[in-house]
Design a protein around this motif. Structure first.
Motif, PDB file in Angstrom:
ATOM      1  N   PRO B  59       0.831  -1.210   0.000  1.00 52.28           N
ATOM      2  CA  PRO B  59       0.000   0.000   0.000  1.00 52.28           C
ATOM      3  C   PRO B  59       0.859   1.251   0.000  1.00 52.28           C
ATOM      4  O   PRO B  59       0.959   1.958   0.989  1.00 52.28           O
ATOM      5  CB  PRO B  59      -0.789  -0.134   1.296  1.00 52.28           C
ATOM      6  N   GLU B  60       1.498   1.515  -1.116  1.00 54.67           N
ATOM      7  CA  GLU B  60       2.439   2.626  -1.151  1.00 54.67           C
ATOM      8  C   GLU B  60       1.724   3.956  -1.324  1.00 54.67           C
ATOM      9  O   GLU B  60       0.801   4.070  -2.115  1.00 54.67           O
ATOM     10  CB  GLU B  60       3.433   2.415  -2.287  1.00 54.67           C
ATOM     11  N   LYS B  61       2.188   4.918  -0.560  1.00 57.18           N
ATOM     12  CA  LYS B  61       1.547   6.237  -0.561  1.00 57.18           C
ATOM     13  C   LYS B  61       2.588   7.318  -0.756  1.00 57.18           C
ATOM     14  O   LYS B  61       3.774   7.107  -0.499  1.00 57.18           O
ATOM     15  CB  LYS B  61       0.846   6.474   0.794  1.00 57.18           C
ATOM     16  N   GLU B  62       2.097   8.445  -1.160  1.00 56.44           N
ATOM     17  CA  GLU B  62       2.932   9.635  -1.169  1.00 56.44           C
ATOM     18  C   GLU B  62       2.259  10.695  -0.311  1.00 56.44           C
ATOM     19  O   GLU B  62       1.037  10.830  -0.333  1.00 56.44           O
ATOM     20  CB  GLU B  62       3.115  10.162  -2.599  1.00 56.44           C
ATOM     21  N   VAL B  63       3.059  11.412   0.444  1.00 58.28           N
ATOM     22  CA  VAL B  63       2.529  12.489   1.277  1.00 58.28           C
ATOM     23  C   VAL B  63       3.042  13.813   0.716  1.00 58.28           C
ATOM     24  O   VAL B  63       4.237  13.961   0.473  1.00 58.28           O
ATOM     25  CB  VAL B  63       2.978  12.328   2.738  1.00 58.28           C
ATOM     26  N   VAL B  64       2.126  14.721   0.476  1.00 55.32           N
ATOM     27  CA  VAL B  64       2.507  16.040  -0.042  1.00 55.32           C
ATOM     28  C   VAL B  64       2.281  17.069   1.060  1.00 55.32           C
ATOM     29  O   VAL B  64       1.178  17.166   1.605  1.00 55.32           O
ATOM     30  CB  VAL B  64       1.670  16.415  -1.287  1.00 55.32           C
ATOM     31  N   MET B  65       3.339  17.800   1.402  1.00 53.62           N
ATOM     32  CA  MET B  65       3.221  18.883   2.381  1.00 53.62           C
ATOM     33  C   MET B  65       3.215  20.195   1.616  1.00 53.62           C
ATOM     34  O   MET B  65       4.131  20.466   0.852  1.00 53.62           O
ATOM     35  CB  MET B  65       4.413  18.888   3.335  1.00 53.62           C
ATOM     36  N   THR B  66       2.200  20.981   1.818  1.00 48.78           N
ATOM     37  CA  THR B  66       2.122  22.281   1.155  1.00 48.78           C
ATOM     38  C   THR B  66       1.854  23.351   2.196  1.00 48.78           C
ATOM     39  O   THR B  66       0.870  23.282   2.933  1.00 48.78           O
ATOM     40  CB  THR B  66       0.985  22.299   0.118  1.00 48.78           C
ATOM     41  N   LEU B  67       2.743  24.322   2.271  1.00 54.49           N
ATOM     42  CA  LEU B  67       2.575  25.428   3.204  1.00 54.49           C
ATOM     43  C   LEU B  67       1.871  26.552   2.465  1.00 54.49           C
ATOM     44  O   LEU B  67       2.379  27.054   1.464  1.00 54.49           O
ATOM     45  CB  LEU B  67       3.953  25.873   3.682  1.00 54.49           C
TER      46      LEU B  67
END
Lengths: 138, 112
Positions: B59-67
């Motif tokens: 279950p591969e995921k990507e996390v995007v952090m946006t300020l």
């Protein structure tokens, strides 16, 4: 704010002043997230350690900022280090400023750092551990 | 000199299936964000471990952090959900965290 320690005697019977114990337990902490170019993470961690921030987690990531066109041409170095640290709330600004001046974060493309408030942790021992209080107290 | 930006920021964390981070970043950019930072993660939700012909798929995921600026949160999160929300292929989930202080966001201070 209600005080979880008021009235409870110290479990080991030591006669620490109640106020001191409360200060210890009630210390608010923040999460500091720093994002810099790949390879600079270790320097950040070292600087944070020098400022008595002992709980640092480092991870890799990819930046996606800048113009889409420049990105398309592959001119940007997108590999980043993400450093997640726990800092006491009252020192958060100070530490942010240390990073700002030491690593020129105010210049474009040098990285960013920001503070997120933490609303809870899994108990006083965890709090002491991640906020570095155990080492900091003389 | 102002040590911190004059604006209040929020952090949008978006968790998507691996390969969809670009969709999120593009959508955020379209809605006014300057970019983001992507890192990899592994989901452990109940729907994640699916067997495909008896082979379990990571279950591969990507996390995007946006300020982003606080005023722009609604607009940007709307764009993200539209492009990579739960009912799209990306199965994106966004949360917004308060940011008490931020340094290094030069674009904003130069512009205004």
């Amino acid at each position: 704010m209600n005080n979880p320690t008021s009235g409870t005697p110290a479990p080991d019977g030591t006669a620490k002043p109640l106020q001191e114990r409360c200060d210890n337990l009630m210390k608010r902490i923040d999460l500091l997230i720093t994002i810099v170019d790949r390879g600079k993470g270790d320097k950040i961690v070292q600087a944070l350690r020098d400022s008595r921030v002992t709980y640092n987690l480092s991870s890799v990531g990819y930046g996606a900022s800048g113009l889409a066109l420049v990105d398309m041409l592959g001119l940007t170095s997108t590999e980043k280090d993400i450093i997640i640290s726990v800092v006491p709330e009252e020192r958060a600004s100070e530490i942010l400023n240390i990073l700002l001046y030491k690593f020129d974060l105010d210049k474009p493309d040098k990285g960013i750092a920001f503070i997120l408030p933490i609303s809870g942790v899994s108990g006083p021992i965890a709090l002491k551990y991640i906020s570095g209080l155990q080492q900091a107290r003389p | 000199m102002a040590n911190t930006s004059n604006f209040e920021f929020s952090l949008i964390l978006t968790i998507v299936n691996r390969g969809f981070a670009d969709v999120v970043v593009d959508a955020a950019r379209e809605a006014g964000a300057r970019g983001g930072t992507v890192f990899y993660a592994r989901g452990t939700g109940i729907h994640e471990v699916e067997k495909f012909f008896a082979v379990s798929i990571q279950p591969e995921k990507e996390v995007v952090m946006t300020l982003v600026r606080k005023e722009e949160v609604q607009k940007i999160i709307h764009g993200i959900v539209k492009a990579a929300g739960l009912n799209t292929e990306g199965r994106g989930l966004s949360i917004v965290l308060p940011v008490s202080e931020a340094v290094g966001i030069s674009d904003y201070s130069v512009e205004e």
